[in-house]
Design an enzyme around this catalytic site. Sequence first.
Site, PDB file in Angstrom:
ATOM      1  N   LYS A  77       0.859  -1.200   0.000  1.00 40.95           N
ATOM      2  CA  LYS A  77       0.000   0.000   0.000  1.00 40.95           C
ATOM      3  C   LYS A  77       0.889   1.243   0.000  1.00 40.95           C
ATOM      4  CE  LYS A  77      -2.636   3.396   1.873  1.00 40.95           C
ATOM      5  NZ  LYS A  77      -2.164   4.722   2.286  1.00 40.95           N
ATOM      6  N   ASP A 133      -4.768   4.933 -15.844  1.00 37.28           N
ATOM      7  CA  ASP A 133      -5.853   4.214 -15.174  1.00 37.28           C
ATOM      8  C   ASP A 133      -5.305   3.526 -13.919  1.00 37.28           C
ATOM      9  OD1 ASP A 133      -7.790   2.406 -14.405  1.00 37.28           O
ATOM     10  OD2 ASP A 133      -8.288   1.769 -16.444  1.00 37.28           O
ATOM     11  N   HIS A 158       4.400  11.508   9.899  1.00 37.08           N
ATOM     12  CA  HIS A 158       3.035  11.516   9.397  1.00 37.08           C
ATOM     13  C   HIS A 158       2.216  12.609  10.084  1.00 37.08           C
ATOM     14  CE1 HIS A 158      -0.336   9.723   7.354  1.00 37.08           C
ATOM     15  NE2 HIS A 158      -1.032   9.861   8.469  1.00 37.08           N
TER      16      HIS A 158
HETATM   17  C1  MEV Z   1       0.603   4.741   4.856  1.00 36.49           C
HETATM   18  O1  MEV Z   1      -0.162   5.350   3.860  1.00 36.49           O
HETATM   19  C2  MEV Z   1       1.611   3.788   4.248  1.00 36.49           C
HETATM   20  C3  MEV Z   1       2.443   2.980   5.235  1.00 36.49           C
HETATM   21  O2  MEV Z   1       1.568   2.272   6.125  1.00 36.49           O
HETATM   22  C4  MEV Z   1       3.259   2.019   4.424  1.00 36.49           C
HETATM   23  C5  MEV Z   1       4.014   0.978   5.233  1.00 36.49           C
HETATM   24  O3  MEV Z   1       3.586   0.618   6.327  1.00 36.49           O
HETATM   25  O4  MEV Z   1       5.042   0.503   4.703  1.00 36.49           O
HETATM   26  C6  MEV Z   1       3.284   3.852   6.089  1.00 36.49           C
END
Ligand code: MEV
Length: 440
Positions: free
Chosen positions: A280, A296, A393
Site C-alpha cells: 500500500k 488508469d 506523518h
Molecule cells: C501509509 O499510507 C503507508 C504505510 O503504512 C506504508 C508501510 O507501512 O510501509 C506507512
Amino acid sequence: MTKPIEGFSKLTKEQKIDWLTTNYTADPDASKMLLKRYWNVAQDVQQLHDEFIENTISNYYLPLGVAPNFLINNTLYAIPMAIEESSVVAAASKAAKFWLDKGGFKAEVLGTEKIGQVHFMYHGTKEHLTDFFEQVHSKLLSDASSITKNMEKRGGGIHKIELRDKTAALDNYYQLHCTFETLDAMGANFINSCLEQFAKTLKAEAQEFSLFTEEEKAIEIVMSILSNYVPNCVVRAEVSCPVEDLESGDTEKSKAFAEKMIQAVNIAKVEPHRAVTHNKGIMNGIDAVVLATGNDFRAVEAGVHAYAAKDGIYSSLTHAAIENGIFRFWIELPLALGTIGGLTSLHPLVKLSMEMLGKPSAKELMQIVAVAGLAQNFAAVRSLVTTGIQEGHMKMHLMNILNQLGATEDEKKTLTHHFKKHSATHNAVVDAFEKLRKSK
Ligand code: MEV
C-alpha cells in the site's frame, strides 16, 4: 421517501444539482458548493471535465504536488503527484534527496507485452476445434487489419493468438489468449477492438467449417476483453550504495539500518498482513504519479496486486539485500501505462505533468512510476524501522487538524512552530490549539 427518477442524464447540470440537493442533502450551501466553489471559472476547462463522464455535477479536486530531485538513469526529474495523503509527497522528496548523491535510481523495462482474451464455450471434440483454429488463424489477423494497420506502422500490433483449453477448470470453456504490443498507448481500446473482431470472425467462420457438427458450429462467445493482469509488462527500479554510506559514514549505524531494512522487507515477503500494508505504501507513490499522468490507476492496482500474489502467497513487491558490502533495494512490478491517447492529450494538468516529465514514452513513464513506488517504500520502511511512522506523518497531518479546528493563519504559524519540537498527536494538537485560543 425519494422516488426513482427517469431521464436523469438528460437534465441540465443545474437541474441535476437541484434534484440532488432537494432530495439527498439538508445542507443549504450544497448547490452553491457544487455550482460555484468547485466549478472551474474557465468555461472550456469546465466543459472538458463535464464531458469526461456522465452526470457530472461538479469537480472533485485532489492536490497536485511535485517531488523534485529524482535522479533516474542520470536524468533529473521533478515528479508530479496527485494525492490527498499528507505525508506522501514529502516522503518521496526525502527519498529522492537521500539517493541523489548516491547515484540516484536505475530503472529498466523488462517487457511490454499486453494481454487480451476472447472467452467462449464450445461443445464438441477438441481436435475439430484445434483444426478450425489453425485454419482460421490467418483470417483472424486479416479481418483485424483495418484496426491494426496504424499500430503496425509504428512497430506494434498483435503478437500472438493462442487457443487455450480451459475445460479442466470449467466445462466447455476455451479462450483465444492474445498478446499485443501497444507502444506508447495503454492500449485498452486497441486491444478490445481487436478482440471483438476476433470474436466476430470466430463465430462467422465456425459456420463455414466443414468438419464441425451443427452443435460444434454453435460456438458461444461469452466476452472479449483485455486482461489487466500483465505479468510480462514489467519494470524494475533499483537503488544501491555501499552500506556505510547509508548513515553518512557511521559504519555501525549504517549496518544496523541496512539489516533492519532487510528484515522489514523479509517480513513483508512472508507475512501477507504486512505485505498488503507494505505494498500500500508503494502504491501511495505509484497511484499518485499514475493519476497525475492521466493513467488508469484501477487497472494498475488490479494488475500489481495480482502480480504480488503470483507465487501463491501475497508478498512484497520490493526486495533488499547486502551483497559484497553494497546495500541494494529494488522493485519489480507490472505497469500498463500510456503516454498517448486517453486523458493524456485532453486534461490540461495531465498535459502539464507529461511536459514536466519531458514528454516520456510509455517505457520511460513505467520507469518513473516504478521509481516513485520504490522511493515511497524506502521512505516508509526507513521511518518504520527508525523513528516510527507517526512522527513524520503527524507533522504533515498537522495542517489538516488545524484546518478542521478552524485555526487562523496566525494560529497555524504559531502551532506549526510549536510542533517542530513537540510530538503532534491529535489530542496534543487540540490541546495546544485550545490553550492558544484561551490565552488571547
Ligand atoms: C501509509 O499510507 C503507508 C504505510 O503504512 C506504508 C508501510 O507501512 O510501509 C506507512
